[in-house]
Scaffold this active site. Structure first.
Site, PDB file in Angstrom:
ATOM      1  N   ASP A 258       0.852  -1.181   0.000  1.00 18.02           N
ATOM      2  CA  ASP A 258       0.000   0.000   0.000  1.00 18.02           C
ATOM      3  C   ASP A 258       0.895   1.241   0.000  1.00 18.02           C
ATOM      4  O   ASP A 258       1.905   1.289   0.708  1.00 18.02           O
ATOM      5  CB  ASP A 258      -0.900   0.002   1.241  1.00 18.02           C
ATOM      6  CG  ASP A 258      -1.944   1.100   1.179  1.00 18.02           C
ATOM      7  OD1 ASP A 258      -2.904   0.942   0.416  1.00 18.02           O
ATOM      8  OD2 ASP A 258      -1.782   2.114   1.885  1.00 18.02           O
ATOM      9  N   LEU A 259       0.541   2.222  -0.825  1.00 20.91           N
ATOM     10  CA  LEU A 259       1.332   3.454  -0.893  1.00 20.91           C
ATOM     11  C   LEU A 259       0.907   4.396   0.222  1.00 20.91           C
ATOM     12  O   LEU A 259      -0.255   4.799   0.292  1.00 20.91           O
ATOM     13  CB  LEU A 259       1.150   4.136  -2.254  1.00 20.91           C
ATOM     14  CG  LEU A 259       1.489   3.299  -3.496  1.00 20.91           C
ATOM     15  CD1 LEU A 259       1.424   4.171  -4.739  1.00 20.91           C
ATOM     16  CD2 LEU A 259       2.859   2.658  -3.367  1.00 20.91           C
ATOM     17  N   ASP A 301      -4.483   2.587  -4.484  1.00 22.18           N
ATOM     18  CA  ASP A 301      -3.018   2.563  -4.411  1.00 22.18           C
ATOM     19  C   ASP A 301      -2.522   1.277  -3.762  1.00 22.18           C
ATOM     20  O   ASP A 301      -1.462   1.248  -3.158  1.00 22.18           O
ATOM     21  CB  ASP A 301      -2.501   3.783  -3.645  1.00 22.18           C
ATOM     22  CG  ASP A 301      -3.049   3.830  -2.213  1.00 22.18           C
ATOM     23  OD1 ASP A 301      -4.031   3.124  -1.934  1.00 22.18           O
ATOM     24  OD2 ASP A 301      -2.500   4.579  -1.390  1.00 22.18           O
TER      25      ASP A 301
END
Length: 653
Positions: A258-259, A301
């Site tokens: 996950d960003l 994301d």
């Protein structure tokens, strides 16, 4: 007439049609040569002994051999794939051959006509008519050849019989003259129908090709993310299930990345910049994983990784750290460059029978654990995680199956005014004493209620208890009540809560709703509208856990909060960490400049309380003052502190 004349020309500018025309012609010409050979030999046999040998034998044999050679050529080469140029050349040769052979057959028939009796002459007439009709039907795909054959054959018959002096033959020639034009019309009509058929076939093939292309696009879209070109969520799970079915001793190693900090990129620089970051992230991940693994965009994301099967444990950890490091490298966008970070959860199980969903859930849980530490990095799913996850499942089942509403209650933690030491209000904290599992931590059952969509019901039950408690408390005391992300982002739930406040008769100004920045990040537009509704009704709004989000200042500015609660992670380390001290002082100054109250959570010592007061923090709560109390004890606590505050100020204990 114009269409007929146009049909006599070969369509040089339409290669596909030329090839279709040639292919249709090639299937018919062998039949024509077979008919010619049969008819020639039939006429020749009946004239042997009547006409000269060269005319009744040698000439028809020569014509038959010529037809046989042409027949063999068409049988051998007629089905070959040819170019448009080659097709045009062969059809031009066919036109010339048709004209030459028709003239040769016509001349031979006329030469035979002067020999024999009336029956034999009638056979000549029959030969010419049958030859003409056969040529017309076999050469219709090449109108010029068919027209030449018709004109030459019928012309020869008409001229020969018209001047025969025989009334029957003259009548036959006259009838034949009237047949020429209809035959030419038939040729034209058939050819135009053939043209339309070819055009229709081409159109159908084009439509079919377009449909196949569309199917390919749809298939690609169904399995690939259109923005990044990576496999999408559906394709990711299909690949995972396929590897599970392969029957390996150990399940595939799955990672979820996950960003962190991606949403502010979208908010500040726009979605186009966010798209560039996602595409570049996909490129970097693919370069690291290679073709033996799977990289997918699962949504937003979030990316999924299926690591190559031949990687060792240490290598997987190195690759995972490399993936997170790759995300931390700057991303170039039109307005400059941006930076984000990445968190990765990995599940690597030695053995066992697991489904794709179970593996994903474990990797997602490991990701949640690493993100909860606020420092990114990589975390492997562990036996401890398995225990927590099992407990979570049990809690979710208990929430769905049991009558948990009857087991919910509230405890009240005092909120102290640091300057005077008096209690100004309480924070209502949810408690669940399960008949089956005993007391369950809010950190366990609140997220479970959010995941199972039961949080709305839980909020209504607890708010009802909070309103009853407010009615029992002294009127000067206020009550803070926590709302979840689902509550603050649901307009219908907000209206229900306001209706409950109105029915209770409690002054809405005594109620304070606490919301977290996570709630705002999930759907800011709806949260903004809901907050406006609450404020219009007189309810005050506090931003909880301030300083742990990504865009708190933006939210403070846009929503005009009444209060900021400094997260306990800063307060508890205030006397040991200079950074925490500076952050707390900055928040206190911010609140003073904005004219709003600041509340410090997690105060556990008198020194910290004094330090907070010196910074200008107005309110505080924590175990130093009191643990959360039942309602009656909380009311007594407020009364006692009021009495004590009148004799000694400031009061911190």
């Amino acid at each position: 007439m114009n269409s007929f004349l146009a049909s006599l020309r070969l369509q040089k500018d339409d290669p596909d049609f030329l090839k279709s025309q040639y292919k249709a012609l090639a299937s018919q010409i062998p039949i024509l040569y077979v008919l010619l050979i049969i008819n020639v030999l039939a006429v020749a046999i009946t004239h042997i002994g009547t006409a000269p040998v060269w005319l009744s034998l040698y000439v028809p044999i020569g014509l038959s051999v010529t037809c046989l050679l042409r027949l063999c050529w068409w049988e051998i080469h007629g089905r070959d794939e040819v170019t448009a140029e080659r097709a045009m050349t062969l059809m031009r040769i066919t036109v010339v051959a048709a004209a030459v052979l028709t003239c040769a057959f016509g001349a031979w028939a006329v030469a035979l006509y002067q020999y024999g009796n009336a029956y034999q002459q009638g056979q000549i007439a029959y030969f010419l008519v049958v030859t003409g009709i056969s040529s017309v039907f076999c050469l219709m795909h090449l109108p010029l050849a068919a027209a030449l054959t018709t004109v030459i054959t019928f012309g020869t018959m008409i001229v020969t019989f018209m001047f025969s002096g025989n009334p029957v033959f003259v009548a036959t020639a006259t009838s034949g003259a009237f047949l020429v034009v209809p035959f030419l019309r038939v040729i034209n009509s058939y050819y135009q129908n053939f043209v339309r058929l070819v055009r229709l076939t081409e159109e159908l093939q084009k439509k079919q090709a377009e449909a196949q292309e569309l199917n390919l696009v749809n298939s690609r879209n169904a399995l690939h993310d259109q923005l990044t070109g990576l496999a999408n969520r559906r394709s990711f799970f299909l690949s995972l299930e396929e590897r599970l079915r392969a029957g390996s001793d150990a399940p595939p190693v799955l990672g979820i990345i996950d960003l962190d900090g991606f949403k502010p990129v979208n908010d500040v620089f726009g979605h186009a910049a966010g798209d560039l970051v996602l595409k570049e992230t996909a490129r970097r991940f693919m370069a690291l994983i290679g073709d033996d693994g799977v990289v997918a965009r699962l949504g937003g994301d979030e990316f999924g990784i299926i690591f190559p099967d031949d990687l060792a444990v240490s290598t997987i950890a190195d690759v995972a750290h490399a993936l997170c490091s790759a995300v931390r490298e700057p991303f170039e966008i039109p307005d400059g460059s941006v930076r984000v970070s990445g968190s990765c959860g990995i599940v690597q199980l030695a053995s066992g029978d697991h489904t794709a969903e179970e593996l994903y859930e474990k990797a997602d849980f490991a990701l949640y654990q690493v993100k909860s530490k606020h420092n990114g990095g990589v975390e492997f799913f562990s036996p401890e995680h398995e225990t927590i996850l099992s407990q979570r499942h049990m809690i979710e089942l208990e929430l769905q199956a049991g009558n948990f509403a009857d087991e919910l209650s509230l405890e009240y933690q005092p909120i102290i005014e640091l300057k005077t030491g008096i209690v100004v209000g309480y924070e209502a904290l949810a408690r669940w004493d399960s008949a089956r599992f005993g007391r369950i931590s809010p950190a366990a059952f609140i997220p479970a209620a959010e995941r199972t969509a039961l949080i709305g019901r839980m909020t209504r039950v607890l708010l009802g208890q909070a309103l009853d408690a407010l009615s029992a408390m002294p009127s000067r005391l206020r009550l803070s009540f926590n709302l979840s992300a689902r509550d603050i982002c649901d307009h219908e739930t907000a209206m229900t809560l306001l209706a409950m406040i109105h029915r209770s008769g409690v002054d809405a100004r005594r109620i304070e709703f606490e919301i977290t920045e996570t709630a705002l990040l999930s759907d800011f537009a709806t949260a903004d509208r809901v907050v406006s509704l609450f404020r219009a009704a007189g309810v005050t709004i506090a931003l909880d856990d301030f300083g742990t989000g990504y865009s708190s200042l933006s939210h403070v500015h846009r929503l005009a909060f009444d209060k900021l609660k400094i997260d306990k992670s800063f307060v508890m380390n205030l006397d040991r960490d200079t950074r925490c001290l500076n952050i707390t002082r900055s928040v206190a100054n911010l609140c003073q400049n904005l004219g709003i109250a600041s509340v410090a959570e997690g105060v556990e010592s008198g020194e910290v309380a004094e330090g907070l007061r010196a910074m200008g923090v107005r309110l505080a709560q924590g175990y130093y003052f009191s643990r959360p109390l039942p309602l009656s004890a909380a009311i007594d606590y407020a009364i006692e502190r009021d009495k004590f505050a009148m004799t000694q100020q400031p009061l911190y204990a």
